[in-house]
Design a protein around this motif. Structure first.
Motif, PDB file in Angstrom:
ATOM      1  N   SER A 216       1.730  65.216  13.820  1.00 19.78           N
ATOM      2  CA  SER A 216       0.922  64.391  13.422  1.00 19.78           C
ATOM      3  C   SER A 216       1.164  64.151  11.698  1.00 19.78           C
ATOM      4  O   SER A 216       1.349  65.311  11.110  1.00 19.78           O
ATOM      5  N   GLY A 217       1.010  63.157  11.137  1.00 17.17           N
ATOM      6  CA  GLY A 217       0.919  63.183   9.582  1.00 17.17           C
ATOM      7  C   GLY A 217       2.210  62.766   8.923  1.00 17.17           C
ATOM      8  O   GLY A 217       2.325  62.900   7.932  1.00 17.17           O
ATOM      9  N   ASN A 218       3.194  62.179   9.837  1.00 13.60           N
ATOM     10  CA  ASN A 218       4.627  61.938   9.250  1.00 13.60           C
ATOM     11  C   ASN A 218       4.505  60.565   8.581  1.00 13.60           C
ATOM     12  O   ASN A 218       4.012  59.745   8.867  1.00 13.60           O
ATOM     13  N   SER A 219       5.052  60.847   7.169  1.00 11.45           N
ATOM     14  CA  SER A 219       5.031  59.680   6.439  1.00 11.45           C
ATOM     15  C   SER A 219       6.173  58.693   7.018  1.00 11.45           C
ATOM     16  O   SER A 219       7.257  58.958   7.488  1.00 11.45           O
ATOM     17  N   GLY A 220       5.650  57.406   7.120  1.00 13.93           N
ATOM     18  CA  GLY A 220       6.657  56.326   7.754  1.00 13.93           C
ATOM     19  C   GLY A 220       6.535  56.133   9.230  1.00 13.93           C
ATOM     20  O   GLY A 220       7.268  55.414   9.767  1.00 13.93           O
ATOM     21  N   SER A 221       5.913  57.241   9.833  1.00 10.89           N
ATOM     22  CA  SER A 221       5.776  56.884  11.416  1.00 10.89           C
ATOM     23  C   SER A 221       5.058  55.451  11.605  1.00 10.89           C
ATOM     24  O   SER A 221       4.357  55.114  11.135  1.00 10.89           O
ATOM     25  N   LEU A 222       5.308  55.155  12.711  1.00 16.28           N
ATOM     26  CA  LEU A 222       5.002  53.847  13.360  1.00 16.28           C
ATOM     27  C   LEU A 222       3.178  53.913  13.468  1.00 16.28           C
ATOM     28  O   LEU A 222       2.775  52.753  13.031  1.00 16.28           O
ATOM     29  N   SER A 223       2.896  54.845  13.790  1.00 15.42           N
ATOM     30  CA  SER A 223       1.301  54.893  13.863  1.00 15.42           C
ATOM     31  C   SER A 223       0.541  54.756  12.789  1.00 15.42           C
ATOM     32  O   SER A 223      -0.648  54.701  12.703  1.00 15.42           O
ATOM     33  N   GLY A 224       1.158  54.905  11.554  1.00 16.84           N
ATOM     34  CA  GLY A 224       0.741  54.861  10.238  1.00 16.84           C
ATOM     35  C   GLY A 224       0.865  53.670   9.596  1.00 16.84           C
ATOM     36  O   GLY A 224       0.404  53.270   8.567  1.00 16.84           O
ATOM     37  N   HIS A 225       1.767  52.562  10.242  1.00 17.15           N
ATOM     38  CA  HIS A 225       1.966  51.199   9.711  1.00 17.15           C
ATOM     39  C   HIS A 225       0.640  50.467  10.152  1.00 17.15           C
ATOM     40  O   HIS A 225       0.290  50.362  10.963  1.00 17.15           O
ATOM     41  N   LYS A 226       0.107  49.761   9.207  1.00 15.28           N
ATOM     42  CA  LYS A 226      -0.945  48.728   9.255  1.00 15.28           C
ATOM     43  C   LYS A 226      -0.719  47.386   8.560  1.00 15.28           C
ATOM     44  O   LYS A 226      -1.573  46.710   8.193  1.00 15.28           O
ATOM     45  N   HIS A 227       0.699  47.186   8.538  1.00 15.04           N
ATOM     46  CA  HIS A 227       0.788  45.881   8.002  1.00 15.04           C
ATOM     47  C   HIS A 227       0.641  44.923   8.976  1.00 15.04           C
ATOM     48  O   HIS A 227       0.455  45.255  10.089  1.00 15.04           O
ATOM     49  N   HIS A 228       0.799  43.654   8.597  1.00 14.06           N
ATOM     50  CA  HIS A 228       0.219  42.366   9.412  1.00 14.06           C
ATOM     51  C   HIS A 228       0.935  42.301  11.008  1.00 14.06           C
ATOM     52  O   HIS A 228       0.283  42.268  11.893  1.00 14.06           O
ATOM     53  N   GLN A 229       2.338  42.591  10.784  1.00 14.20           N
ATOM     54  CA  GLN A 229       2.982  42.284  11.951  1.00 14.20           C
ATOM     55  C   GLN A 229       2.554  43.640  13.048  1.00 14.20           C
ATOM     56  O   GLN A 229       2.504  43.424  14.172  1.00 14.20           O
ATOM     57  N   ALA A 230       2.572  44.911  12.418  1.00 15.62           N
ATOM     58  CA  ALA A 230       2.023  45.872  13.347  1.00 15.62           C
ATOM     59  C   ALA A 230       0.733  45.630  13.901  1.00 15.62           C
ATOM     60  O   ALA A 230       0.448  45.818  15.028  1.00 15.62           O
ATOM     61  N   VAL A 231      -0.147  45.315  13.109  1.00 19.40           N
ATOM     62  CA  VAL A 231      -1.679  45.122  13.494  1.00 19.40           C
ATOM     63  C   VAL A 231      -1.747  43.830  14.626  1.00 19.40           C
ATOM     64  O   VAL A 231      -2.405  44.001  15.534  1.00 19.40           O
ATOM     65  N   GLN A 272      -9.401  43.758   6.221  1.00 16.65           N
ATOM     66  CA  GLN A 272      -8.182  43.269   5.719  1.00 16.65           C
ATOM     67  C   GLN A 272      -7.806  42.148   6.587  1.00 16.65           C
ATOM     68  O   GLN A 272      -7.184  41.206   6.177  1.00 16.65           O
ATOM     69  N   TYR A 273      -8.285  41.948   7.719  1.00 15.79           N
ATOM     70  CA  TYR A 273      -7.620  41.014   8.767  1.00 15.79           C
ATOM     71  C   TYR A 273      -8.796  40.250   9.409  1.00 15.79           C
ATOM     72  O   TYR A 273      -8.964  40.360  10.550  1.00 15.79           O
ATOM     73  N   PRO A 274      -9.475  39.285   8.720  1.00 18.20           N
ATOM     74  CA  PRO A 274     -10.477  38.693   9.172  1.00 18.20           C
ATOM     75  C   PRO A 274     -10.169  37.796  10.402  1.00 18.20           C
ATOM     76  O   PRO A 274     -11.315  37.725  11.113  1.00 18.20           O
ATOM     77  N   ASN A 275      -9.171  37.157  10.499  1.00 17.71           N
ATOM     78  CA  ASN A 275      -8.889  36.315  11.806  1.00 17.71           C
ATOM     79  C   ASN A 275      -8.931  37.175  12.931  1.00 17.71           C
ATOM     80  O   ASN A 275      -9.659  36.906  13.931  1.00 17.71           O
ATOM     81  N   LEU A 276      -8.181  38.385  12.789  1.00 19.41           N
ATOM     82  CA  LEU A 276      -8.056  39.374  14.095  1.00 19.41           C
ATOM     83  C   LEU A 276      -9.521  39.823  14.326  1.00 19.41           C
ATOM     84  O   LEU A 276      -9.987  40.075  15.457  1.00 19.41           O
ATOM     85  N   VAL A 277     -10.201  40.160  13.269  1.00 22.03           N
ATOM     86  CA  VAL A 277     -11.458  40.736  13.495  1.00 22.03           C
ATOM     87  C   VAL A 277     -12.406  39.578  14.233  1.00 22.03           C
ATOM     88  O   VAL A 277     -13.256  40.080  15.154  1.00 22.03           O
ATOM     89  N   SER A 278     -12.526  38.612  13.683  1.00 22.88           N
ATOM     90  CA  SER A 278     -12.857  37.442  14.427  1.00 22.88           C
ATOM     91  C   SER A 278     -12.713  37.459  15.939  1.00 22.88           C
ATOM     92  O   SER A 278     -13.726  37.153  16.784  1.00 22.88           O
ATOM     93  N   MET A 279     -11.455  37.280  16.175  1.00 22.30           N
ATOM     94  CA  MET A 279     -10.926  37.191  17.666  1.00 22.30           C
ATOM     95  C   MET A 279     -11.457  38.324  18.395  1.00 22.30           C
ATOM     96  O   MET A 279     -12.082  38.353  19.691  1.00 22.30           O
TER      97      MET A 279
END
Length: 322
Positions: A216-231, A272-279
């Motif tokens: 746990s805690g790797n920098s750059g790991s996929l689980s740490g990505h919160k950009h729009h495509q990942a979300v 951060q992502y109001p549309n996804l929150v709403s859905m």
């Protein structure tokens, strides 16, 4: 239940996707080669790594290790390729930076051969800063043998939607029935895949002697990505998984478990992502509501108790607080 003859131990295929994991792939593969169970093959797919991963893998290649390369296509595609190259009666998907205890596969196979229509699960925990001595178990309610629907409801009840691939040993027939990894997903692609696989199994058999060590805690790991495509990937995976569950398990437990992982998703991405929150909120409403509270510690917990979790998250986002 149907039994398999242990005089001829079944072949186990360990399928490992590898992308830019030069620091950890050697330790991961060695933990498989050090298993007390010897009738196994390790199939590694390098997913277009740009660091020293390919050369390290070349040095690891032996009679038990087969290595394949593909252009960067994602972990799901790498797992599918590894599976298609595998020959084992039982399959384990293992991430390239995780470790398993030496007796894991032997212990799980002993259960698998007497329950060979079922998935075998395991314990797991996290370690930090690449120091195995920091390892601590992460106990879950689903650490028990349960029918498939009950296991998923138990796993999702606290809102956590990530399933650790390495804890499971799967009969090949289950994968052939449930289908392959969805290559259009990245973040929490394991949720979609294992929901389908588990619901193809009558039971999930729990093995308390099998341990996955999750780095746990790797920098750059996929689980740490919160950009729009990942979300968006996380949203699609949750949507697929909840629909899969609710098509088979229609009771109030399944609805609440599904609502709770949507609620946890909202807690994670808001504001951060109001549309996804709403859905996601609309899905919770359709399911009859969620029982999952906002969980935090320290200052965040105290602030949320005074001004509510939404305003607390808005302030943290405004000031870029962790």
């Amino acid at each position: 239940m149907e039994k398999t003859d242990l005089i001829n131990p079944p072949l186990v295929s360990v399928c490992i996707p590898a992308y830019n994991c030069e620091k950890h792939i050697g330790e991961c593969v060695q933990s498989v080669l050090n298993q007390t169970y010897k009738n196994l093959e390790v199939i590694i797919v390098d997913d277009g790594s740009t660091d020293r991963t390919p050369s390290i893998l070349a040095d690891l290649k032996n009679d038990h290790v087969r290595l394949f390369h593909q252009k960067k296509s994602g972990a799901a595609a790498a797992r599918n390729l590894a599976y298609n190259k595998s020959r084992g009666q039982f399959i384990k998907f293992l991430d390239g930076d995780d470790i398993i205890n030496p007796g894991m596969i032997e212990s799980q196979v002993e259960l698998a051969v007497t329950n060979n229509k079922c998935i075998i699960s395991a314990t797991w925990g996290r370690f930090y800063n690449n120091d195995i001595h920091t390892f601590k178990f992460s106990p879950e309610e689903c650490w028990q043998t349960l029918p498939a629907c009950q296991w998923i409801c138990s796993s999702w009840r606290n809102g956590h939607s990530m399933m650790q691939p390495g804890i499971f040993l799967l009969p090949r027939r289950i994968i052939e029935t449930a289908g392959y990894w969805d290559e259009g997903l990245s973040l929490i692609d394991d949720l979609d895949f294992f929901t389908r696989a588990i619901l193809t199994s009558p039971f999930v058999i729990f093995d308390p002697n099998a341990i996955l060590y999750y780095r746990s805690g790797n920098s750059g790991s996929l689980s740490g990505h919160k950009h729009h495509q990942a979300v968006q990937s996380a949203f699609r995976s949750m949507d697929k998984a909840t629909k899969t569950l609710l098509a088979i398990c229609t009771g109030p437990e399944a609805k609440m478990a599904s609502a709770n992982i949507w609620q946890h998703f909202i807690y994670t991405i808001y504001p951060q992502y109001p549309n996804l929150v709403s859905m996601a909120q609309e899905k919770i409403n359709q399911l009859g509501g969620s029982s999952l509270p906002f969980v935090a510690g320290g200052v965040t917990k105290r602030t949320a108790s005074l001004i509510g979790w939404k305003l607390t998250k808005q302030l943290k986002n405004l000031f870029r607080l962790p």
